[in-house]
Enzyme design. Structure first.
Site, PDB file in Angstrom:
ATOM      1  N   HIS A 198      28.173 -59.705 -47.990  1.00  0.00           N
ATOM      2  CA  HIS A 198      28.240 -61.111 -48.403  1.00  0.00           C
ATOM      3  C   HIS A 198      27.758 -62.059 -47.304  1.00  0.00           C
ATOM      4  O   HIS A 198      27.573 -63.256 -47.551  1.00  0.00           O
ATOM      5  CB  HIS A 198      29.652 -61.475 -48.886  1.00  0.00           C
ATOM      6  CG  HIS A 198      30.642 -61.744 -47.779  1.00  0.00           C
ATOM      7  ND1 HIS A 198      31.744 -62.528 -47.954  1.00  0.00           N
ATOM      8  CD2 HIS A 198      30.700 -61.327 -46.481  1.00  0.00           C
ATOM      9  CE1 HIS A 198      32.436 -62.597 -46.830  1.00  0.00           C
ATOM     10  NE2 HIS A 198      31.814 -61.868 -45.923  1.00  0.00           N
ATOM     11  N   GLU A 224      28.825 -65.015 -52.429  1.00  0.00           N
ATOM     12  CA  GLU A 224      29.674 -64.057 -53.112  1.00  0.00           C
ATOM     13  C   GLU A 224      28.978 -63.741 -54.433  1.00  0.00           C
ATOM     14  O   GLU A 224      28.486 -64.647 -55.100  1.00  0.00           O
ATOM     15  CB  GLU A 224      31.072 -64.632 -53.361  1.00  0.00           C
ATOM     16  CG  GLU A 224      31.838 -65.007 -52.109  1.00  0.00           C
ATOM     17  CD  GLU A 224      32.109 -63.817 -51.200  1.00  0.00           C
ATOM     18  OE1 GLU A 224      32.360 -62.709 -51.721  1.00  0.00           O
ATOM     19  OE2 GLU A 224      32.040 -63.978 -49.962  1.00  0.00           O
ATOM     20  N   GLU A 259      34.033 -55.756 -51.456  1.00  0.00           N
ATOM     21  CA  GLU A 259      33.599 -57.151 -51.513  1.00  0.00           C
ATOM     22  C   GLU A 259      34.228 -57.858 -52.714  1.00  0.00           C
ATOM     23  O   GLU A 259      34.744 -57.219 -53.648  1.00  0.00           O
ATOM     24  CB  GLU A 259      32.071 -57.224 -51.663  1.00  0.00           C
ATOM     25  CG  GLU A 259      31.279 -56.731 -50.467  1.00  0.00           C
ATOM     26  CD  GLU A 259      31.057 -57.795 -49.405  1.00  0.00           C
ATOM     27  OE1 GLU A 259      31.628 -58.897 -49.543  1.00  0.00           O
ATOM     28  OE2 GLU A 259      30.299 -57.530 -48.452  1.00  0.00           O
TER      29      GLU A 259
END
Length: 907
Positions: free
Chosen positions: A810, A866, A839
């Site tokens: 990310h 994200e 993540e």
């Protein structure tokens, strides 16, 4: 699970002729429904996954059966067998076609140390069979080397003749019971008559033990290290650190050396002084306090061991670790005749007094008990002179020996209570000089008594729960009762919380639900997940209610006035160490005196901190701590604010200007993005951070606090580590189990080691990061194999089982992510290696503020994002990998994505 664990059996019928393809095919179909390797007959209310994983045995079941057929003259097949699962061994009772019954025992990881476990069980059996008349089944074959064709240590022996005493005992008359106990005593007297030169465990002379750790006994036998689990890293969830002492497992030549072994065992369980004690109740204490107490304990038991009464009862004596009715077999026709004594695992040579407080279950009261005098006489005879003399000794002379090695398990407060009682009675016990442990002062005694009362309450609570839920003391439950017991467990906690909070509880030591949770003996993870979901829902509703009640003007004022000024006040308070000073209500004047800051300035700051909920104002110019201000004393939370103020906050403040300059397009160049614009630099955020004093360290601390207490893929019910990684993993040599790529200080490897110790034990785990974090990681966690590595360069470790990336991708745009993944893909072994990506996955709708905030921070600082699930799939596929699974325990937290080289994917 103790040695007294209940055994459960499952019956299977499997015919194995020596030839015949049809029979073999039929057998394969039947065998497919039975897994001899996995523990299946029970679950645990505490550390369930760890307990079951620790009892998994990887071995060749067909090879074991072939070995049994070979050992039984005239046997051609095994028509049936029973699978007996105990707490420490997998046991199979095979019935050959000629009605021969054979028992095969395979120790699990929790039994004892490898190789020594089996050697130290077979050796005393062979010695006793050669030198006494103690009836023990004949051993047909054994191996303490798991590299044998079966793939596990094993003992194959004849089945015990007769019936278990526990089956016969209820129907025996009082006279028969006395006669039976006398028969047991006759066997014990033969064992007690054996003279041993040292304390430890018996082995064959050629046992795989260093020469320095062997004490010759008689021809073919020696005494070596104590094989009991207390001295080894065998107990589930109990790590050994050895940072304060080296392993001290014997053999011990005298009682003083034996005492040192007990104390060193207690010290071996203590984590480094700067680390919290894991899973500790509120009275657990600290590593420093435990070490200090054990130092006194060493002096006390050394003094006690010099007493002639203790010396007299310290003769090295071979002891059967589990001499109860289920391990004693008697004649079917005459239950007073002992036909076999079985289960000699953990046999050891101890001071006679070590077992003086143990009462065999054949000497315990029953519904139709013997008279007290009869039973006492029979018991003394059963214990034989060596042990009966120890039993007659004042128990206060022996209690410190029993508790000194259990300070971390039972808490130091229990051992301290023993030392206090011993010190008080020192002269009364007829001991010379003064007790080496000085009695604490009055205030310290009051604090200790409070902690000890809570300890007693915790112990009583556990005893009641065990009875209520009908579990074993370690929370073991038979599989068929698991679901019902889980429900009853949660109901018991709910009910007690309500009783405590409504002041209906009769236990004065438990004043709140939080305290009750702190001493609860079993896991509340499933319960806590349910409560967390309710909490998240309530919190979201509360925020919605505030938004509905607050006028837009009030919200604007809060955002523009309160938030920036509150953060400024917090940062100033942290620099002045104000929150740490609020251990009790303090006046402005006293805080000014402690900080040398202006009283007028402090008054203004403290007033604003109270107005915005950071601290409490109890009286005019008097301030007290709140849970939030106490949390800010944690260096990890303080570091989060320091890092935020230095990097994300100023960059986000300038983000609108940058977006306006780029016509409101997403950042494309990671070196010409919002960060460079805000900080007027051409450096990357990481290069810039390394030039700021203490900022890299603050970020690492911030990350450790960010992950603490959050749902993890390592938690039970999330990613199946055993099935996806541990099974099929190659071991030994240069094989690497996991590479933590860009892993910072190694927090995740430490978490994996703590939560899955049995699965990762003995496996190589490598931490990779840049030089600075690697240097700090080596200092913080010396056990970690740390390697300086830039993940944009070729991956040096080839063919690892797993390459792990946590919050790495990310930070980067897709192009850089593909480069990182390419380097890992080129190092992977097809059909074996996996990439694990930990993540956030942004949901298509209803994303949490935590995830959306982080998404904006990533855009502002690194130009990255994200990602949604579709974005992750597109990125990973474009890197030549295939996703084989996504595990999400809670959408507020990270998910785990598993990817492999395409040909190895199993969809």
């Amino acid at each position: 699970m103790t040695r007294a664990a209940v055994y459960h059996t499952t019956q299977s019928t499997i015919t194995k002729p020596l030839d015949g393809s049809k029979a073999l095919a039929k057998e394969a179909i039947i065998s497919a429904a039975f897994d001899p390797h996995t523990y299946t007959t029970g679950r645990w209310l505490r550390r369930d996954r760890l307990e079951r994983d620790a009892r998994y045995i990887k071995f060749d079941f067909d090879a074991l059966r072939r070995k049994v057929v070979e050992l039984c003259p005239g046997a051609r097949s095994i028509p049936s067998y029973e699978n007996v699962e105990g707490g420490f061994n997998r046991i199979f009772i095979f019935t050959c076609h000629n009605a021969t019954h054979v028992v095969a025992r395979l120790p699990t990881k929790v039994a004892e140390p490898p190789r020594l476990t089996t050697n130290s069980e077979v050796a005393p059996i062979r010695y006793l069979q050669s030198n006494t008349n103690v009836p023990i089944p004949t051993i047909l074959d054994w191996s303490d080397d798991s590299t044998n064709p079966i793939g596990s240590e094993y003992i194959i022996m004849e089945h015990a003749t007769g019936a278990q005493l526990q089956q016969k005992w209820p129907t025996m008359s009082g006279e028969q019971q006395i006669t039976c106990i006398q028969a047991i005593a006759t066997n014990l007297q033969q064992i007690a008559a054996i003279g041993f030169p040292v304390y430890g465990s018996p082995y064959f002379a050629d046992a795989p033990i260093a020469c320095a750790d062997k004490q010759p006994f008689t021809k073919g036998f020696c005494i070596g290290p104590h094989c009991g689990t207390r001295y080894w890293d065998c107990n589930v969830g109990e790590a050994r650190y050895y940072n304060l002492t080296k392993p001290n497992r014997g053999p011990w030549s005298d009682l003083t050396a034996y005492c040192n072994g007990l104390i060193d065992t207690g010290l071996s369980r203590l984590p480094p002084v700067d680390a919290p004690i894991p899973d500790g109740p509120p009275f657990q204490g600290s590593a420093v306090a435990d070490a200090h107490l054990l130092s006194f304990g060493r002096d006390v038991i050394h003094k006690l061991s010099e007493d002639p009464r203790v010396q007299k009862t310290s003769t090295p004596t071979l002891h059967h670790a589990d001499l109860h009715k289920r391990n004693i077999f008697v004649s079917d026709n005459d239950p007073t005749i002992i036909t076999n004594i079985i289960d000699w695992q953990s046999s050891s040579i101890e001071p006679a007094f070590e077992y003086a407080d143990e009462i065999p279950d054949f000497a315990a009261p029953y519904s139709n008990p013997l008279s007290e005098d009869q039973r006492a006489k029979a018991c003394l005879q059963a214990l034989v002179p060596k042990l009966s003399a120890a039993r007659a000794l004042d128990d206060n002379l022996l209690r410190p020996f029993r508790y000194c090695h259990r300070t971390l398990r039972d808490s130091a407060v229990a051992f301290q209570q023993e030392l206090i009682e011993t010190s008080k009675r020192w002269k009364e016990l007829g001991l010379p000089e003064d007790c080496p442990y000085p009695l604490p002062g009055s205030h310290e005694l009051l604090v200790h008594q409070r902690q000890y009362d809570i300890f007693v309450a915790a112990r009583t609570l556990k005893q009641r729960l065990v009875r209520l839920l009908d579990t074993a003391p370690d929370g073991w439950v038979p599989t068929h009762a698991w679901e019902a017991t889980k429900v009853a467990h949660e109901e018991a906690f709910d009910g007690l919380v309500q009783a405590v909070e409504s002041e209906e509880s009769t236990d004065e030591q438990i004043m709140s639900g939080k305290q009750l949770k702190g001493i609860w003996p079993f896991d509340l993870k499933l319960y806590e997940v349910r409560i967390k979901l309710m909490y998240n829902s309530l919190l979201a509703n509360a925020r919605s209610l505030i938004a509905a009640l607050e006028t837009p003007a009030e919200t604007v004022l809060w955002l523009s006035w309160a938030e920036p000024t509150r953060l400024a006040a917090i940062h100033t308070a942290l620099r002045l160490n104000l929150f740490s000073l609020l251990t009790r209500p303090c006046t402005t004047a006293s805080l000014a005196s402690s900080t040398a800051a202006s009283p007028a300035l402090l008054q203004r700051l403290l007033r604003h901190l109270a107005a915005t909920g950071i601290i409490a104002e109890t009286e005019p110019e008097t301030w007290a701590a709140t849970p939030l201000s106490q949390a800010l004393c944690d260096p990890r939370h303080a570091a989060a604010l320091k890092y935020s103020a230095a990097l994300p906050a100023p960059v986000c403040a300038r983000l609108p200007d940058f977006l306006a300059l780029t016509n409101h397009m997403e950042p494309e160049d990671p070196l010409r993005g919002p960060f460079q614009h805000a900080m007027d630099t051409q450096l990357s955020p990481w290069a810039w951070s390394r030039k700021q004093p203490g900022l890299t360290e603050a970020f690492s601390l911030h990350m450790s606090g960010y992950h603490a207490g959050r749902a993890s893929w390592m938690d039970e019910g999330s990613y199946p580590i055993k099935d996806r990684l541990a099974i099929g993993c190659r071991e030994g040599g240069e094989e690497v189990f996991m590479v933590d790529v860009g892993g910072g200080l190694g927090h995740d490897l430490e978490e994996l080691r703590a939560k899955c110790p049995e699965l990762v034990k003995g496996k190589r785990m490598v931490l990779q990061d840049l030089k600075t974090p690697v240097r700090y990681a080596k200092k913080a966690r010396p056990w970690i194999e740390a390697m300086a590595h830039d993940f944009f360069q070729e991956q040096p470790i080839k063919g690892a089982r797993a390459y792990y990336l946590h919050s790495v991708l990310h930070d980067w745009q897709d192009e850089q992510c593909r480069q990182i993944l390419d380097n890992l893909r080129n190092a992977m072994k097809r059909g074996y290696s996996k990439i694990l990506i930990n993540e956030n996955i942004v949901p298509d709708m209803g994303a949490s503020w935590q995830v959306t905030s982080l998404d904006i921070i990533m855009m502002a600082t690194t130009g990255s994002r994200e990602r949604t699930e579709s974005q992750w799939r597109e990125l990973i596929t474009s890197a030549g990998l295939q996703i084989t699974g996504i595990w999400t325990k809670d959408r507020l937290y990270e998910s785990l994505i598993e990817a492999v080289l395409p040909e190895s994917a199993k969809l």
